[in-house]
Design a protein around this motif. Structure first.
Motif, mmCIF file in Angstrom:
data_model
loop_
_atom_site.group_PDB
_atom_site.id
_atom_site.type_symbol
_atom_site.label_atom_id
_atom_site.label_comp_id
_atom_site.label_asym_id
_atom_site.label_seq_id
_atom_site.Cartn_x
_atom_site.Cartn_y
_atom_site.Cartn_z
ATOM 1 N N SER A 42 36.723 34.923 31.561
ATOM 2 C CA SER A 42 37.266 33.971 30.695
ATOM 3 C C SER A 42 38.734 34.044 31.010
ATOM 4 C CB SER A 42 36.956 34.546 29.157
ATOM 5 O OG SER A 42 35.578 34.306 28.959
ATOM 6 N N ASP A 43 39.177 35.089 31.469
ATOM 7 C CA ASP A 43 40.866 35.048 31.767
ATOM 8 C C ASP A 43 40.975 35.971 32.966
ATOM 9 O OD1 ASP A 43 43.411 34.596 31.559
ATOM 10 O OD2 ASP A 43 43.674 35.367 29.392
ATOM 11 N N ASN A 44 42.328 36.221 33.288
ATOM 12 C CA ASN A 44 42.584 37.295 34.417
ATOM 13 C C ASN A 44 42.042 38.669 33.601
ATOM 14 O OD1 ASN A 44 43.304 35.440 36.305
ATOM 15 N ND2 ASN A 44 45.678 35.645 35.581
ATOM 16 N N ILE A 45 41.177 39.377 34.508
ATOM 17 C CA ILE A 45 41.082 40.794 33.980
ATOM 18 C C ILE A 45 41.709 41.832 34.989
ATOM 19 C CG2 ILE A 45 38.877 42.274 33.792
ATOM 20 C CD1 ILE A 45 37.023 39.988 33.614
ATOM 21 N N PRO A 46 42.453 42.555 34.425
ATOM 22 C CA PRO A 46 43.379 43.419 34.994
ATOM 23 C C PRO A 46 42.501 44.512 35.608
ATOM 24 C CG PRO A 46 44.116 43.356 32.711
ATOM 25 C CD PRO A 46 42.989 42.628 32.676
ATOM 26 N N LYS A 47 42.715 45.054 37.002
ATOM 27 C CA LYS A 47 42.344 45.944 37.728
ATOM 28 C C LYS A 47 42.293 47.302 36.745
ATOM 29 C CE LYS A 47 42.904 48.581 41.864
ATOM 30 N NZ LYS A 47 43.562 48.929 43.202
ATOM 31 N N GLY A 48 40.789 47.734 36.724
ATOM 32 C CA GLY A 48 40.798 48.835 36.018
ATOM 33 C C GLY A 48 39.916 48.764 34.597
#
Length: 76
Positions: A42-48
């Motif tokens: 739904s949006d950018n998902i941060p690494k981890g």
């Protein structure tokens, strides 16, 4: 009018956890004559970060499950 249950057939996506405040959503597609469910960010998902979506879980005749996702808007 479909129920998705990955216990008999599913991919690695079946390990994605539920959240009342998810970072992904599902889209239903028809490919040929088969129904497919895609899980989309739904949006950018941060690494981890944990990947989550709202299962909109319903119990059929059994015990109700309490939501413990911990989101600020958790349905409990």
């Amino acid at each position: 009018n479909k129920v998705i249950d990955a216990s008999a057939m599913g991919s690695m996506a079946r390990f994605i956890n539920h959240s009342c405040s998810p970072n992904c959503h599902t889209e239903k597609w028809t490919v040929g004559a088969e129904t497919r469910i895609g899980i989309m960010a739904s949006d950018n998902i941060p690494k981890g970060a944990e990947v989550t979506y709202n299962y909109q879980f319903e119990s059929f005749g059994g015990m109700k499950h309490k939501c413990l996702c911990g989101a600020p808007n958790c349905s409990g």
